[in-house]
Scaffold this motif. Structure first.
Motif, PDB file in Angstrom:
ATOM      1  N   LYS A  84       0.733  -1.347   0.076  1.00  0.00           N
ATOM      2  CA  LYS A  84       0.051   0.073   0.137  1.00  0.00           C
ATOM      3  C   LYS A  84       0.877   1.200  -0.090  1.00  0.00           C
ATOM      4  O   LYS A  84       0.521   2.216  -0.618  1.00  0.00           O
ATOM      5  CB  LYS A  84      -0.877   0.041   1.118  1.00  0.00           C
ATOM      6  CG  LYS A  84      -1.967   1.183   1.250  1.00  0.00           C
ATOM      7  CD  LYS A  84      -3.186   0.940   2.005  1.00  0.00           C
ATOM      8  CE  LYS A  84      -4.090   2.185   2.044  1.00  0.00           C
ATOM      9  NZ  LYS A  84      -4.898   2.334   0.795  1.00  0.00           N
ATOM     10  N   TYR A  85       1.816   1.348   0.934  1.00  0.00           N
ATOM     11  CA  TYR A  85       2.697   2.600   1.005  1.00  0.00           C
ATOM     12  C   TYR A  85       4.083   2.390   0.433  1.00  0.00           C
ATOM     13  O   TYR A  85       5.025   3.348   0.518  1.00  0.00           O
ATOM     14  CB  TYR A  85       2.657   2.948   2.465  1.00  0.00           C
ATOM     15  CG  TYR A  85       1.526   3.472   2.713  1.00  0.00           C
ATOM     16  CD1 TYR A  85       0.997   4.504   2.248  1.00  0.00           C
ATOM     17  CD2 TYR A  85       0.536   2.414   3.661  1.00  0.00           C
ATOM     18  CE1 TYR A  85      -0.240   5.226   2.989  1.00  0.00           C
ATOM     19  CE2 TYR A  85      -0.660   2.963   4.115  1.00  0.00           C
ATOM     20  CZ  TYR A  85      -1.108   4.372   3.543  1.00  0.00           C
ATOM     21  OH  TYR A  85      -2.319   4.519   3.974  1.00  0.00           O
ATOM     22  N   HIS A  86       4.512   1.091  -0.238  1.00  0.00           N
ATOM     23  CA  HIS A  86       5.730   0.794  -0.827  1.00  0.00           C
ATOM     24  C   HIS A  86       7.069   1.451   0.185  1.00  0.00           C
ATOM     25  O   HIS A  86       8.239   1.820  -0.440  1.00  0.00           O
ATOM     26  CB  HIS A  86       5.895   1.660  -2.124  1.00  0.00           C
ATOM     27  CG  HIS A  86       4.911   1.443  -3.035  1.00  0.00           C
ATOM     28  ND1 HIS A  86       4.463   0.571  -3.642  1.00  0.00           N
ATOM     29  CD2 HIS A  86       3.631   2.350  -3.273  1.00  0.00           C
ATOM     30  CE1 HIS A  86       3.377   0.387  -4.382  1.00  0.00           C
ATOM     31  NE2 HIS A  86       3.045   1.726  -4.187  1.00  0.00           N
ATOM     32  N   THR A  87       6.851   1.049   1.548  1.00  0.00           N
ATOM     33  CA  THR A  87       7.800   1.353   2.239  1.00  0.00           C
ATOM     34  C   THR A  87       9.120   0.436   2.274  1.00  0.00           C
ATOM     35  O   THR A  87       8.995  -0.620   1.928  1.00  0.00           O
ATOM     36  CB  THR A  87       7.304   1.217   3.831  1.00  0.00           C
ATOM     37  OG1 THR A  87       6.850  -0.033   4.197  1.00  0.00           O
ATOM     38  CG2 THR A  87       6.239   2.224   4.081  1.00  0.00           C
ATOM     39  N   THR A  88      10.552   1.143   2.467  1.00  0.00           N
ATOM     40  CA  THR A  88      11.657   0.190   2.477  1.00  0.00           C
ATOM     41  C   THR A  88      12.391   0.552   3.748  1.00  0.00           C
ATOM     42  O   THR A  88      13.384  -0.181   3.335  1.00  0.00           O
ATOM     43  CB  THR A  88      12.450   0.717   0.971  1.00  0.00           C
ATOM     44  OG1 THR A  88      12.608   2.299   1.256  1.00  0.00           O
ATOM     45  CG2 THR A  88      11.552   0.460  -0.438  1.00  0.00           C
ATOM     46  N   PHE A  89      11.750   1.173   4.436  1.00  0.00           N
ATOM     47  CA  PHE A  89      12.713   1.399   5.739  1.00  0.00           C
ATOM     48  C   PHE A  89      12.452   0.099   6.648  1.00  0.00           C
ATOM     49  O   PHE A  89      11.711  -0.516   6.550  1.00  0.00           O
ATOM     50  CB  PHE A  89      12.519   2.558   6.633  1.00  0.00           C
ATOM     51  CG  PHE A  89      10.842   2.989   6.624  1.00  0.00           C
ATOM     52  CD1 PHE A  89      10.361   2.318   7.896  1.00  0.00           C
ATOM     53  CD2 PHE A  89      10.354   3.744   5.732  1.00  0.00           C
ATOM     54  CE1 PHE A  89       8.756   2.797   7.809  1.00  0.00           C
ATOM     55  CE2 PHE A  89       9.025   4.162   5.674  1.00  0.00           C
ATOM     56  CZ  PHE A  89       8.192   3.537   6.739  1.00  0.00           C
ATOM     57  N   LEU A  90      13.336  -0.215   7.698  1.00  0.00           N
ATOM     58  CA  LEU A  90      13.346  -1.033   8.644  1.00  0.00           C
ATOM     59  C   LEU A  90      12.109  -1.141   9.466  1.00  0.00           C
ATOM     60  O   LEU A  90      11.719  -0.269   9.924  1.00  0.00           O
ATOM     61  CB  LEU A  90      14.597  -1.052   9.501  1.00  0.00           C
ATOM     62  CG  LEU A  90      16.069  -1.215   9.050  1.00  0.00           C
ATOM     63  CD1 LEU A  90      16.803  -0.870  10.212  1.00  0.00           C
ATOM     64  CD2 LEU A  90      16.375  -2.699   8.505  1.00  0.00           C
ATOM     65  N   ARG A  91      11.513  -2.673   9.445  1.00  0.00           N
ATOM     66  CA  ARG A  91      10.538  -2.786  10.175  1.00  0.00           C
ATOM     67  C   ARG A  91      10.789  -3.882  11.217  1.00  0.00           C
ATOM     68  O   ARG A  91      11.146  -4.780  10.969  1.00  0.00           O
ATOM     69  CB  ARG A  91       9.189  -3.280   9.287  1.00  0.00           C
ATOM     70  CG  ARG A  91       7.936  -3.501  10.069  1.00  0.00           C
ATOM     71  CD  ARG A  91       6.752  -3.311   9.235  1.00  0.00           C
ATOM     72  NE  ARG A  91       6.626  -2.127   8.614  1.00  0.00           N
ATOM     73  CZ  ARG A  91       6.924  -1.753   7.352  1.00  0.00           C
ATOM     74  NH1 ARG A  91       7.479  -2.573   6.291  1.00  0.00           N
ATOM     75  NH2 ARG A  91       6.773  -0.299   6.743  1.00  0.00           N
ATOM     76  N   MET A  92      10.549  -3.732  12.342  1.00  0.00           N
ATOM     77  CA  MET A  92      10.615  -4.749  13.435  1.00  0.00           C
ATOM     78  C   MET A  92       9.663  -5.318  13.943  1.00  0.00           C
ATOM     79  O   MET A  92       8.452  -5.182  13.185  1.00  0.00           O
ATOM     80  CB  MET A  92      11.163  -3.839  14.756  1.00  0.00           C
ATOM     81  CG  MET A  92      12.231  -2.782  14.851  1.00  0.00           C
ATOM     82  SD  MET A  92      13.772  -3.904  14.231  1.00  0.00           S
ATOM     83  CE  MET A  92      14.443  -3.141  12.941  1.00  0.00           C
ATOM     84  N   LYS A  93       9.674  -6.357  14.634  1.00  0.00           N
ATOM     85  CA  LYS A  93       8.633  -7.169  15.324  1.00  0.00           C
ATOM     86  C   LYS A  93       7.562  -6.297  15.879  1.00  0.00           C
ATOM     87  O   LYS A  93       8.118  -5.418  16.553  1.00  0.00           O
ATOM     88  CB  LYS A  93       9.179  -8.254  16.146  1.00  0.00           C
ATOM     89  CG  LYS A  93       8.417  -9.197  16.744  1.00  0.00           C
ATOM     90  CD  LYS A  93       9.149 -10.412  17.598  1.00  0.00           C
ATOM     91  CE  LYS A  93       8.142 -11.081  18.260  1.00  0.00           C
ATOM     92  NZ  LYS A  93       7.556 -12.197  17.163  1.00  0.00           N
ATOM     93  N   LYS A  94       6.314  -6.759  15.856  1.00  0.00           N
ATOM     94  CA  LYS A  94       5.142  -5.853  16.682  1.00  0.00           C
ATOM     95  C   LYS A  94       5.619  -6.029  18.284  1.00  0.00           C
ATOM     96  O   LYS A  94       5.874  -7.063  18.665  1.00  0.00           O
ATOM     97  CB  LYS A  94       3.837  -6.499  16.146  1.00  0.00           C
ATOM     98  CG  LYS A  94       2.740  -5.884  16.864  1.00  0.00           C
ATOM     99  CD  LYS A  94       1.342  -5.973  16.412  1.00  0.00           C
ATOM    100  CE  LYS A  94       1.162  -7.519  16.303  1.00  0.00           C
ATOM    101  NZ  LYS A  94      -0.219  -7.680  15.731  1.00  0.00           N
TER     102      LYS A  94
END
Length: 184
Positions: A84-94
């Motif tokens: 949906k937002y084409h994010t490329t930055f780091l995503r952590m565990k919820k």
């Protein structure tokens, strides 16, 4: 302790040591996929794309503590954000950002930059009304109040600012630019 003493777990189960970001400007944000502020992902990705070569890193920590607005699992959140937002930055565990099970990183961040208000405008007023219904004294503690609260860390590892979800993205961008220019 400093910001560089903390580790996180990314959404694939890998350990991420914040010491690996020494010398970078960090923006740490708790997010949700079904929140009125979720469209901020678009602005965050724009900031990341524009400033990553200058030393900006964004660390996204999804959180389901605010009206269950991040109900998906880590894979579902990743899929939503990238499609949906084409994010490329780091995503952590919820993870939790408040309470008994909050990430130790958030205990530290809140000790460095407490809640200073939502600012002015309709969204700020709306957030104040909503939180007053849940906790009349919400202003008196440093807890994260809602999704998309952002902490800005300079190149030296100091937590220099906290932006509530109602804060102007232009103000955030200005502060990021100032941090990127410092000690290059």
């Amino acid at each position: 302790m400093t910001i560089y003493d903390y580790t996180l777990e990314d959404n694939r189960g890998n350990t991420v040591a914040l010491k690996d970001f020494r010398g970078k400007v960090l923006l740490i944000v708790n997010t949700a996929t079904r929140c009125g502020f979720t469209p901020q992902y678009k602005a965050l990705e724009r900031l990341y794309t524009q400033y990553k070569e200058c030393g900006l890193e964004i660390i996204d920590i999804p959180c389901n503590q605010f009206l269950s607005q991040a109900p998906e699992d880590d894979q579902g959140i990743q899929q939503f954000c990238t499609l949906k937002y084409h994010t490329t930055f780091l995503r952590m565990k919820k993870a939790d950002v408040n309470g008994e099970h909050e990430l130790p990183l958030y205990t530290y961040l809140k000790s460095q930059q407490g809640f200073q208000g939502f600012g002015n405008g309709l969204k700020a007023m709306g957030m104040s009304v909503l939180l007053r219904q849940r906790d009349w004294n919400y202003k008196d503690n440093p807890d994260i109040k809602w999704n998309f609260t952002k902490f800005l860390i300079d190149r030296k590892g100091s937590v220099v600012d906290r932006f509530e979800p109602t804060a102007s993205m232009n103000l955030l961008e200005g502060r990021i630019i100032a941090c990127l220019k410092e000690s290059q």
